[in-house]
Design an enzyme around this catalytic site. Structure first.
Site, short mmCIF file in Angstrom:
data_model
loop_
_atom_site.label_atom_id
_atom_site.label_comp_id
_atom_site.label_asym_id
_atom_site.label_seq_id
_atom_site.Cartn_x
_atom_site.Cartn_y
_atom_site.Cartn_z
N HIS A 101 56.87 36.55 18.06
CA HIS A 101 57.74 35.39 18.00
C HIS A 101 56.89 34.12 18.14
CE1 HIS A 101 57.31 36.64 22.19
NE2 HIS A 101 57.30 35.35 22.48
P1 AMP Z 1 56.57 34.83 25.60
O1 AMP Z 1 56.75 36.32 25.37
O2 AMP Z 1 55.88 34.49 26.85
O3 AMP Z 1 55.93 34.18 24.40
O4 AMP Z 1 58.01 34.17 25.69
C1 AMP Z 1 59.19 34.89 25.51
C2 AMP Z 1 60.34 33.95 25.46
O5 AMP Z 1 61.51 34.74 25.32
C3 AMP Z 1 60.52 33.11 26.73
O6 AMP Z 1 60.53 31.74 26.40
C4 AMP Z 1 61.85 33.58 27.30
O7 AMP Z 1 62.60 32.53 27.85
C5 AMP Z 1 62.54 34.19 26.11
N1 AMP Z 1 63.46 35.28 26.46
C6 AMP Z 1 63.23 36.26 27.35
N2 AMP Z 1 64.29 37.11 27.40
C7 AMP Z 1 65.20 36.62 26.51
C8 AMP Z 1 66.49 37.04 26.13
N3 AMP Z 1 67.06 38.15 26.64
N4 AMP Z 1 67.15 36.30 25.23
C9 AMP Z 1 66.58 35.19 24.69
N5 AMP Z 1 65.36 34.74 25.02
C10 AMP Z 1 64.66 35.45 25.92
#
Ligand code: AMP
Length: 185
Positions: A101
């Site tokens: 992502h």
């Molecule tokens: P990262 O893996 O550190 O690049 O970031 C993952 C992102 O996913 C973070 O900004 C979280 O806030 C977001 N996130 C985590 N769990 C969920 C969820 N269940 N739904 C939507 N966003 C999420």
């Protein structure tokens, strides 16, 4: 990690109409469920891919370019309504969620969900890999080099203002300082 572990949640979030902002044949853009700024979105390839930025190679250049373009188009629409909003697009060096992502995040960092030093540092230090630079690295070196120890150290560094580089003792003070800091980075 088991598929029902929280780190796999994005695979089901992309199917949730309430979270999904837009999609095309290659990507889906969702709202970040725990936004760390006023505007925080994630752009994912479809179908979702279980891999982080460090696994990208030269064959992924077109995909990352497309993800960035999708983010920039959404940012253009948002800034047309709110011209002062500035966005950054990029990847966490060590992601916590397993599906690839790209973050699209406004630079206000004004959110109750931004709660700790790790959150702050993950978006304001070189732990956050700018998407343009990721594309350039892939073209040049065929891969993105992530030094795990250096990345983990960045998350632990003192709270530093990305604009004026002032070191501030705690997060409430940092947020207060940042909201008023007029220095240009
Ligand atoms: P990262 O893996 O550190 O690049 O970031 C993952 C992102 O996913 C973070 O900004 C979280 O806030 C977001 N996130 C985590 N769990 C969920 C969820 N269940 N739904 C939507 N966003 C999420």
């Amino acid at each position: 990690m088991a598929r029902n572990h929280w780190s796999h949640a994005l695979a089901s979030v992309v199917k949730d109409k309430k979270m999904c902002v837009e999609e095309d044949s290659r990507t889906v853009t969702i709202k970040d469920g725990y936004p760390k700024a006023k505007h925080h979105y994630l752009v994912l390839p479809t179908p979702v891919q279980t891999r982080g930025v460090a696994s990208l190679d030269k064959t992924d250049v077109a995909l990352v370019q497309h993800m960035l373009r999708r983010g920039e188009e959404l940012a253009d629409r948002l800034t047309a309504k709110e011209p002062s909003v500035k966005f950054h697009f990029g990847f966490h060096s060590i992601p916590s969620m397993v599906h690839l992502h790209m973050h699209m995040i406004s630079q206000d960092f004004d959110s109750p969900k931004l709660k700790n030093k790790k959150h702050w540092n993950s978006f304001t230090t070189e732990f956050f890999l700018d998407a343009e630079e990721v594309i350039e690295q892939l073209k040049r070196d065929r891969k993105v080099t992530v030094n795990k120890q250096e990345a983990e150290d960045l998350l632990k560094q003192d709270l530093t203002c990305p604009r004026c580089k002032a070191v501030v003792s705690n997060l409430p003070r940092m947020k207060d300082h940042y909201a008023r800091c007029k220095a240009s980075p």
